[in-house]
Design an enzyme around this catalytic site. Structure first.
Site, PDB file in Angstrom:
ATOM      1  N   ASP A   2      30.790  31.089  48.466  1.00 36.68           N
ATOM      2  CA  ASP A   2      31.574  32.291  48.795  1.00 36.68           C
ATOM      3  C   ASP A   2      31.479  32.781  50.238  1.00 36.68           C
ATOM      4  OD1 ASP A   2      31.828  32.014  46.074  1.00 36.68           O
ATOM      5  OD2 ASP A   2      31.173  34.031  45.568  1.00 36.68           O
TER       6      ASP A   2
ATOM      7  N   ASP B 295      35.343  33.328  45.331  1.00 38.35           N
ATOM      8  CA  ASP B 295      35.958  34.290  44.420  1.00 38.35           C
ATOM      9  C   ASP B 295      37.458  34.164  44.606  1.00 38.35           C
ATOM     10  OD1 ASP B 295      33.643  35.268  43.340  1.00 38.35           O
ATOM     11  OD2 ASP B 295      33.707  37.208  44.343  1.00 38.35           O
TER      12      ASP B 295
ATOM     13  N   HIS C  37      40.185  36.039  42.748  1.00 35.36           N
ATOM     14  CA  HIS C  37      40.518  37.030  41.726  1.00 35.36           C
ATOM     15  C   HIS C  37      42.001  37.390  41.687  1.00 35.36           C
ATOM     16  CE1 HIS C  37      36.301  37.526  41.163  1.00 35.36           C
ATOM     17  NE2 HIS C  37      36.073  38.299  42.210  1.00 35.36           N
TER      18      HIS C  37
ATOM     19  N   SER D 165      36.413  43.503  37.960  1.00 30.14           N
ATOM     20  CA  SER D 165      35.277  43.915  38.789  1.00 30.14           C
ATOM     21  C   SER D 165      35.657  44.945  39.844  1.00 30.14           C
ATOM     22  CB  SER D 165      34.660  42.687  39.476  1.00 30.14           C
ATOM     23  OG  SER D 165      35.516  42.193  40.486  1.00 30.14           O
TER      24      SER D 165
ATOM     25  N   HIS E 196      38.244  42.530  46.392  1.00 31.12           N
ATOM     26  CA  HIS E 196      37.779  41.440  47.252  1.00 31.12           C
ATOM     27  C   HIS E 196      38.214  40.108  46.657  1.00 31.12           C
ATOM     28  CE1 HIS E 196      34.736  41.692  44.080  1.00 31.12           C
ATOM     29  NE2 HIS E 196      34.546  40.395  44.287  1.00 31.12           N
TER      30      HIS E 196
ATOM     31  N   GLU F 167      34.331  38.536  34.583  1.00 29.38           N
ATOM     32  CA  GLU F 167      33.526  38.470  35.803  1.00 29.38           C
ATOM     33  C   GLU F 167      32.826  37.121  35.823  1.00 29.38           C
ATOM     34  OE1 GLU F 167      32.996  38.722  38.758  1.00 29.38           O
ATOM     35  OE2 GLU F 167      32.361  40.809  38.982  1.00 29.38           O
TER      36      GLU F 167
ATOM     37  N   CYS G 253      25.981  36.007  43.612  1.00 31.67           N
ATOM     38  CA  CYS G 253      26.538  34.701  43.276  1.00 31.67           C
ATOM     39  C   CYS G 253      25.571  33.553  43.547  1.00 31.67           C
ATOM     40  CB  CYS G 253      27.869  34.502  43.999  1.00 31.67           C
ATOM     41  SG  CYS G 253      29.118  35.687  43.404  1.00 31.67           S
TER      42      CYS G 253
END
Length: 205
Positions: free
Chosen positions: A21, A63, A65, A71, A82, A114, A151
């Site tokens: 990430d 990530d 999303h 989240s 984010h 999540e 993470c």
């Protein structure tokens, strides 16, 4: 530092590098900035170069999303928005070396799920990181990225459960530290579960 490796390690067949990430949203000025998150990029690039030269597998998680991910604070979650798919914030840092042969693993792609750990994130073909590790006959996993206490921690927890030998690259991680000391506590937990710690300078050329 818990479980430090005292001698340099030379990456070899059966080893993999997992970069967690390193996205714009987690770097300074990002929507969920990790303090000094940009300082991990030079050591990560050093590790990436070594693994690439040796034709060893490299994975980059992100990530990824949907805009209404569970989240996000707007949805009642703990974090600002984010890693939203196809946005500038979700892109890898332009200073991070991402080889063409590397595999991108996306996680947190479902609105109501999540997903801190990268182990069951999926590539563009739907294959999980776990499936790739098995396919390549991986024994040792070298991990760096963001953030130590979320993470990175959860990925390390999962791969240790699966029986892999894990090396955490301590100069190539940084913590959110939402609660002061979370990063150090996470390092101690990873070491307590069996992970070893090493710097990227300890990875032999």
């Amino acid at each position: 530092m818990a479980n430090p490796v005292s001698k340099p390690i030379s990456p070899q067949a059966g080893d993999v590098l997992v970069v967690i990430d390193v996205q714009n949203c987690f770097l300074p000025e990002g929507s969920l900035a990790v303090s000094e998150g940009d300082r991990i990029i030079p050591p990560l690039n050093h590790a990436i170069e070594i693994f690439e030269k040796r034709n060893l597998p490299i994975f980059f998680s992100r990530d990824w999303h949907p805009p209404d991910h569970c989240s996000f604070r707007e949805q009642g979650g703990p974090w600002p928005s984010h890693g939203v798919q196809d946005t500038e914030g979700a892109r890898f840092s332009p200073h991070l070396k991402v080889p063409k042969v590397a595999t991108i693993i996306s996680k947190g792609t479902e609105t109501e799920k999540e997903e801190y750990s990268a182990l069951y994130g999926r590539d563009a073909m739907g294959n999980t990181l776990y499936q790739h590790l098995r396919k390549f006959g991986i024994r040792r996993i070298f991990v760096g990225g963001l953030a130590t206490d979320y993470c990175v921690l959860n990925t390390v927890r999962d791969v240790l459960k699966e029986g892999y030998e894990v090396y955490v690259l301590t100069d190539a991680i940084r913590a959110v530290d939402a609660n002061k000391g979370d990063g150090e506590r996470s390092l101690r937990e990873m070491a307590g579960k069996g992970a070893k710690t090493i710097t990227t300078e300890g990875i032999g050329q």
